[in-house]
Design a protein around this motif. Structure first.
Motif, PDB file in Angstrom:
ATOM      1  N   ARG A   1       0.190  -5.226  -6.489  1.00 65.64           N
ATOM      2  CA  ARG A   1      -0.320  -3.862  -6.612  1.00 65.64           C
ATOM      3  C   ARG A   1      -1.675  -3.756  -5.910  1.00 65.64           C
ATOM      4  O   ARG A   1      -2.343  -4.757  -5.681  1.00 65.64           O
ATOM      5  CB  ARG A   1      -0.473  -3.504  -8.087  1.00 65.64           C
ATOM      6  CG  ARG A   1       0.821  -3.497  -8.829  1.00 65.64           C
ATOM      7  CD  ARG A   1       0.706  -3.279 -10.306  1.00 65.64           C
ATOM      8  NE  ARG A   1      -0.658  -3.151 -10.811  1.00 65.64           N
ATOM      9  CZ  ARG A   1      -0.969  -2.754 -12.019  1.00 65.64           C
ATOM     10  NH1 ARG A   1      -0.011  -2.458 -12.868  1.00 65.64           N
ATOM     11  NH2 ARG A   1      -2.222  -2.666 -12.419  1.00 65.64           N
TER      12      ARG A   1
ATOM     13  N   GLU B   1      -5.759   3.129  -9.463  1.00 68.90           N
ATOM     14  CA  GLU B   1      -5.043   4.363  -9.820  1.00 68.90           C
ATOM     15  C   GLU B   1      -5.326   5.474  -8.812  1.00 68.90           C
ATOM     16  O   GLU B   1      -4.433   6.252  -8.472  1.00 68.90           O
ATOM     17  CB  GLU B   1      -5.412   4.818 -11.233  1.00 68.90           C
ATOM     18  CG  GLU B   1      -4.742   4.001 -12.314  1.00 68.90           C
ATOM     19  CD  GLU B   1      -3.228   4.006 -12.213  1.00 68.90           C
ATOM     20  OE1 GLU B   1      -2.628   5.085 -12.011  1.00 68.90           O
ATOM     21  OE2 GLU B   1      -2.623   2.920 -12.317  1.00 68.90           O
TER      22      GLU B   1
ATOM     23  N   VAL C   1      -3.190   4.815  -5.860  1.00 69.89           N
ATOM     24  CA  VAL C   1      -1.800   5.177  -6.162  1.00 69.89           C
ATOM     25  C   VAL C   1      -1.597   6.680  -5.988  1.00 69.89           C
ATOM     26  O   VAL C   1      -0.603   7.112  -5.393  1.00 69.89           O
ATOM     27  CB  VAL C   1      -1.410   4.717  -7.583  1.00 69.89           C
ATOM     28  CG1 VAL C   1      -0.098   5.350  -8.031  1.00 69.89           C
ATOM     29  CG2 VAL C   1      -1.311   3.203  -7.642  1.00 69.89           C
ATOM     30  N   THR C   2      -2.536   7.480  -6.492  1.00 71.53           N
ATOM     31  CA  THR C   2      -2.384   8.937  -6.370  1.00 71.53           C
ATOM     32  C   THR C   2      -2.433   9.396  -4.922  1.00 71.53           C
ATOM     33  O   THR C   2      -1.932  10.469  -4.596  1.00 71.53           O
ATOM     34  CB  THR C   2      -3.449   9.706  -7.180  1.00 71.53           C
ATOM     35  OG1 THR C   2      -4.740   9.440  -6.653  1.00 71.53           O
ATOM     36  CG2 THR C   2      -3.386   9.356  -8.651  1.00 71.53           C
TER      37      THR C   2
ATOM     38  N   GLU D   1       0.171   2.452  -3.400  1.00 70.59           N
ATOM     39  CA  GLU D   1       0.356   1.716  -4.644  1.00 70.59           C
ATOM     40  C   GLU D   1       0.394   0.201  -4.464  1.00 70.59           C
ATOM     41  O   GLU D   1       0.164  -0.538  -5.410  1.00 70.59           O
ATOM     42  CB  GLU D   1       1.597   2.190  -5.399  1.00 70.59           C
ATOM     43  CG  GLU D   1       2.882   2.076  -4.657  1.00 70.59           C
ATOM     44  CD  GLU D   1       3.214   3.318  -3.817  1.00 70.59           C
ATOM     45  OE1 GLU D   1       4.227   3.258  -3.116  1.00 70.59           O
ATOM     46  OE2 GLU D   1       2.482   4.306  -3.852  1.00 70.59           O
ATOM     47  N   LYS D   2       0.679  -0.277  -3.283  1.00 70.64           N
ATOM     48  CA  LYS D   2       0.780  -1.718  -3.028  1.00 70.64           C
ATOM     49  C   LYS D   2      -0.383  -2.199  -2.155  1.00 70.64           C
ATOM     50  O   LYS D   2      -0.866  -1.475  -1.276  1.00 70.64           O
ATOM     51  CB  LYS D   2       2.093  -2.053  -2.310  1.00 70.64           C
ATOM     52  CG  LYS D   2       3.330  -1.672  -3.087  1.00 70.64           C
ATOM     53  CD  LYS D   2       3.471  -2.528  -4.312  1.00 70.64           C
ATOM     54  CE  LYS D   2       4.743  -2.167  -5.066  1.00 70.64           C
ATOM     55  NZ  LYS D   2       4.777  -2.723  -6.390  1.00 70.64           N
TER      56      LYS D   2
END
Length: 90
Positions: A20, A33, A36-37, A41-42
């Motif tokens: 992640r 986070e 991710v938004t 995400e990785k």
């Protein structure tokens, strides 16, 4: 002399796989986070962005700040790990 964290040592010592984004040094839960938004995400996606930006530290750090709000220390730690990782695995 500069020291590295366990997180840094772990990140650069092995293939990235499906780690992640918050596995990157300098990126904790909050910045992870936020990434991710924004669709990152990785960890491999963040490394890909680094490569898209021509492996340029200034451009990458600016992108990281604008994308997730990383401060100078977080930018430095993340860039250092990605630069070392890409030198070892690319």
């Amino acid at each position: 002399m500069s020291s590295t964290t366990k997180k840094h040592a772990d990140f650069v010592s092995e293939p990235m796989g499906r780690k992640r984004a918050d596995a990157l040094p300098g990126i904790g839960n909050v910045l992870g986070e936020r990434l991710v938004t924004k669709g990152f995400e990785k960890a491999s996606m963040v490394v890909g962005q680094y490569m898209v930006l021509g492996n340029d530290e200034v451009r990458f750090n600016r992108w990281l700040h604008n994308t997730c709000g990383a401060n100078n220390k977080q930018q430095y730690d993340c860039h250092k790990a990605i630069k070392e990782w890409t030198a070892s695995y690319q």
